[in-house]
Design a protein around this motif. Structure first.
Motif, PDB file in Angstrom:
ATOM      1  N   LEU A   1       0.849  -1.190   0.000  1.00  0.00           N
ATOM      2  CA  LEU A   1       0.000   0.000   0.000  1.00  0.00           C
ATOM      3  C   LEU A   1       0.882   1.236   0.000  1.00  0.00           C
ATOM      4  O   LEU A   1       1.906   1.278   0.685  1.00  0.00           O
ATOM      5  CB  LEU A   1      -0.910   0.018   1.229  1.00  0.00           C
ATOM      6  N   LYS A   2       0.467   2.264  -0.767  1.00  0.00           N
ATOM      7  CA  LYS A   2       1.208   3.520  -0.825  1.00  0.00           C
ATOM      8  C   LYS A   2       0.235   4.684  -0.731  1.00  0.00           C
ATOM      9  O   LYS A   2      -0.974   4.509  -0.889  1.00  0.00           O
ATOM     10  CB  LYS A   2       1.995   3.638  -2.131  1.00  0.00           C
ATOM     11  N   ASN A   3       0.765   5.866  -0.506  1.00  0.00           N
ATOM     12  CA  ASN A   3      -0.013   7.108  -0.451  1.00  0.00           C
ATOM     13  C   ASN A   3      -1.200   6.978   0.481  1.00  0.00           C
ATOM     14  O   ASN A   3      -2.352   7.150   0.091  1.00  0.00           O
ATOM     15  CB  ASN A   3      -0.458   7.542  -1.843  1.00  0.00           C
ATOM     16  N   ALA A   4      -0.924   6.665   1.721  1.00  0.00           N
ATOM     17  CA  ALA A   4      -1.942   6.531   2.771  1.00  0.00           C
ATOM     18  C   ALA A   4      -3.006   5.510   2.402  1.00  0.00           C
ATOM     19  O   ALA A   4      -4.179   5.674   2.717  1.00  0.00           O
ATOM     20  CB  ALA A   4      -2.569   7.883   3.070  1.00  0.00           C
ATOM     21  N   GLY A   5      -2.625   4.461   1.728  1.00  0.00           N
ATOM     22  CA  GLY A   5      -3.559   3.384   1.395  1.00  0.00           C
ATOM     23  C   GLY A   5      -4.421   3.635   0.185  1.00  0.00           C
ATOM     24  O   GLY A   5      -5.347   2.881  -0.078  1.00  0.00           O
ATOM     25  N   THR A   6      -4.131   4.674  -0.610  1.00  0.00           N
ATOM     26  CA  THR A   6      -4.953   4.956  -1.792  1.00  0.00           C
ATOM     27  C   THR A   6      -4.423   4.280  -3.049  1.00  0.00           C
ATOM     28  O   THR A   6      -5.099   4.243  -4.062  1.00  0.00           O
ATOM     29  CB  THR A   6      -5.053   6.470  -2.046  1.00  0.00           C
ATOM     30  N   GLU A   7      -3.223   3.771  -3.000  1.00  0.00           N
ATOM     31  CA  GLU A   7      -2.647   3.057  -4.135  1.00  0.00           C
ATOM     32  C   GLU A   7      -2.127   1.712  -3.635  1.00  0.00           C
ATOM     33  O   GLU A   7      -1.651   1.599  -2.513  1.00  0.00           O
ATOM     34  CB  GLU A   7      -1.507   3.847  -4.774  1.00  0.00           C
ATOM     35  N   ARG A   8      -2.215   0.729  -4.499  1.00  0.00           N
ATOM     36  CA  ARG A   8      -1.769  -0.614  -4.113  1.00  0.00           C
ATOM     37  C   ARG A   8      -1.032  -1.239  -5.281  1.00  0.00           C
ATOM     38  O   ARG A   8      -1.444  -1.138  -6.426  1.00  0.00           O
ATOM     39  CB  ARG A   8      -2.980  -1.447  -3.718  1.00  0.00           C
TER      40      ARG A   8
ATOM     41  N   GLU B   1     -13.950   3.374  -0.105  1.00  0.00           N
ATOM     42  CA  GLU B   1     -13.437   2.622   1.032  1.00  0.00           C
ATOM     43  C   GLU B   1     -13.285   1.132   0.762  1.00  0.00           C
ATOM     44  O   GLU B   1     -12.365   0.486   1.254  1.00  0.00           O
ATOM     45  CB  GLU B   1     -14.349   2.829   2.245  1.00  0.00           C
ATOM     46  N   PHE B   2     -14.189   0.565  -0.042  1.00  0.00           N
ATOM     47  CA  PHE B   2     -14.163  -0.883  -0.263  1.00  0.00           C
ATOM     48  C   PHE B   2     -13.839  -1.292  -1.698  1.00  0.00           C
ATOM     49  O   PHE B   2     -13.793  -2.465  -2.005  1.00  0.00           O
ATOM     50  CB  PHE B   2     -15.526  -1.493   0.121  1.00  0.00           C
ATOM     51  N   THR B   3     -13.661  -0.343  -2.585  1.00  0.00           N
ATOM     52  CA  THR B   3     -13.527  -0.674  -4.006  1.00  0.00           C
ATOM     53  C   THR B   3     -12.213  -0.138  -4.575  1.00  0.00           C
ATOM     54  O   THR B   3     -11.835   0.997  -4.320  1.00  0.00           O
ATOM     55  CB  THR B   3     -14.700  -0.067  -4.814  1.00  0.00           C
ATOM     56  N   TRP B   4     -11.584  -0.991  -5.356  1.00  0.00           N
ATOM     57  CA  TRP B   4     -10.364  -0.622  -6.077  1.00  0.00           C
ATOM     58  C   TRP B   4     -10.687  -0.635  -7.568  1.00  0.00           C
ATOM     59  O   TRP B   4     -11.571  -1.353  -8.016  1.00  0.00           O
ATOM     60  CB  TRP B   4      -9.251  -1.627  -5.797  1.00  0.00           C
ATOM     61  N   ASP B   5      -9.978   0.187  -8.343  1.00  0.00           N
ATOM     62  CA  ASP B   5     -10.202   0.149  -9.793  1.00  0.00           C
ATOM     63  C   ASP B   5      -9.772  -1.207 -10.342  1.00  0.00           C
ATOM     64  O   ASP B   5      -8.993  -1.926  -9.732  1.00  0.00           O
ATOM     65  CB  ASP B   5      -9.477   1.297 -10.504  1.00  0.00           C
ATOM     66  N   THR B   6     -10.338  -1.560 -11.482  1.00  0.00           N
ATOM     67  CA  THR B   6     -10.000  -2.853 -12.075  1.00  0.00           C
ATOM     68  C   THR B   6      -8.694  -2.722 -12.837  1.00  0.00           C
ATOM     69  O   THR B   6      -8.496  -1.797 -13.609  1.00  0.00           O
ATOM     70  CB  THR B   6     -11.112  -3.338 -13.017  1.00  0.00           C
ATOM     71  N   ALA B   7      -7.829  -3.624 -12.561  1.00  0.00           N
ATOM     72  CA  ALA B   7      -6.532  -3.654 -13.235  1.00  0.00           C
ATOM     73  C   ALA B   7      -6.230  -5.108 -13.557  1.00  0.00           C
ATOM     74  O   ALA B   7      -6.799  -6.020 -12.983  1.00  0.00           O
ATOM     75  CB  ALA B   7      -5.450  -3.067 -12.334  1.00  0.00           C
ATOM     76  N   ALA B   8      -5.350  -5.286 -14.489  1.00  0.00           N
ATOM     77  CA  ALA B   8      -4.993  -6.646 -14.904  1.00  0.00           C
ATOM     78  C   ALA B   8      -3.572  -6.953 -14.451  1.00  0.00           C
ATOM     79  O   ALA B   8      -2.736  -6.067 -14.326  1.00  0.00           O
ATOM     80  CB  ALA B   8      -5.102  -6.772 -16.416  1.00  0.00           C
ATOM     81  N   TRP B   9      -3.343  -8.231 -14.228  1.00  0.00           N
ATOM     82  CA  TRP B   9      -1.985  -8.678 -13.928  1.00  0.00           C
ATOM     83  C   TRP B   9      -1.168  -8.576 -15.204  1.00  0.00           C
ATOM     84  O   TRP B   9      -1.576  -9.030 -16.255  1.00  0.00           O
ATOM     85  CB  TRP B   9      -1.986 -10.120 -13.435  1.00  0.00           C
ATOM     86  N   GLU B  10      -0.003  -7.973 -15.093  1.00  0.00           N
ATOM     87  CA  GLU B  10       0.900  -7.834 -16.238  1.00  0.00           C
ATOM     88  C   GLU B  10       2.245  -8.439 -15.878  1.00  0.00           C
ATOM     89  O   GLU B  10       2.686  -8.332 -14.734  1.00  0.00           O
ATOM     90  CB  GLU B  10       1.092  -6.363 -16.591  1.00  0.00           C
ATOM     91  N   PRO B  11       2.910  -9.052 -16.858  1.00  0.00           N
ATOM     92  CA  PRO B  11       4.258  -9.564 -16.560  1.00  0.00           C
ATOM     93  C   PRO B  11       5.180  -8.408 -16.182  1.00  0.00           C
ATOM     94  O   PRO B  11       5.111  -7.331 -16.787  1.00  0.00           O
ATOM     95  CB  PRO B  11       4.708 -10.201 -17.870  1.00  0.00           C
ATOM     96  N   LEU B  12       5.984  -8.600 -15.163  1.00  0.00           N
ATOM     97  CA  LEU B  12       6.904  -7.543 -14.747  1.00  0.00           C
ATOM     98  C   LEU B  12       7.959  -7.309 -15.814  1.00  0.00           C
ATOM     99  O   LEU B  12       8.402  -6.195 -16.020  1.00  0.00           O
ATOM    100  CB  LEU B  12       7.553  -7.898 -13.411  1.00  0.00           C
TER     101      LEU B  12
END
Length: 161
Positions: free
Chosen positions: A101-108, A128-139
């Motif tokens: 978690l970063k920026n006081a828990g607003t980014e993950r 408070e309970f929802t994160w934007d949808t993102a996909a797993w990407e190869p590093l």
């Protein structure tokens, strides 16, 4: 009448053949050494590429960890199997996943190892309970398999709660 002059300064045919044979042997040795040098250079470049990739992975993970704190919400076995959170849901094998978690828990940012590859997901908190949808990407964009990788988070429980 005719005088035969012996010229001792010229090379005979036998001398020329011997010198050309020696030259060809020398060229053959040099060509073998040159191809060995090219192969060694190619191997060194592949090794450098591997080290660059490993360094990039470690620097990325280290930077994310240094800039944030561990996200302990996904480490509960019950949460892992029942969560609707895209980062936490799924059946992760122990020590193959962690979040930061970063920026006081607003980014993950989350990392996982799956099918011998390292994946990353970055998300922003919507409410408070929802994160934007993102996909797993190869590093790593290129095919860089991991023989073995695991994450060990210590302490196992959030020390801030």
């Amino acid at each position: 009448m005719f005088k035969i002059i012996k010229n001792t300064r010229a090379f005979t045919l036998v001398e020329m053949l011997v010198s050309i044979t020696i030259l060809m042997i020398f060229v053959g040795i040099l060509a073998g050494s040159f191809t060995s040098l090219i192969d060694a250079n190619r191997s060194a470049n592949e090794l450098q590429k591997t080290y660059r990739n490993v360094r990039f992975v470690f620097e990325t993970v280290a930077t994310e960890v240094q800039e944030g704190r561990f996200d302990y919400t996904c480490f509960d076995t019950f949460i892992l199997s029942t969560s609707i959170d895209p980062i936490c849901s799924g059946s992760f094998i122990q020590n193959t996943f962690f979040g930061v978690l970063k920026n006081a828990g607003t980014e993950r940012t989350a990392f996982k190892v799956e099918d011998n590859k390292l994946f990353i997901m970055r998300q922003k908190k919507i409410n408070e309970f929802t994160w934007d949808t993102a996909a797993w990407e190869p590093l790593l964009a290129e095919n860089f398999p991991l023989d073995e990788a695991s994450f060990e988070i210590v302490p196992k429980v959030d020390p801030y709660e």
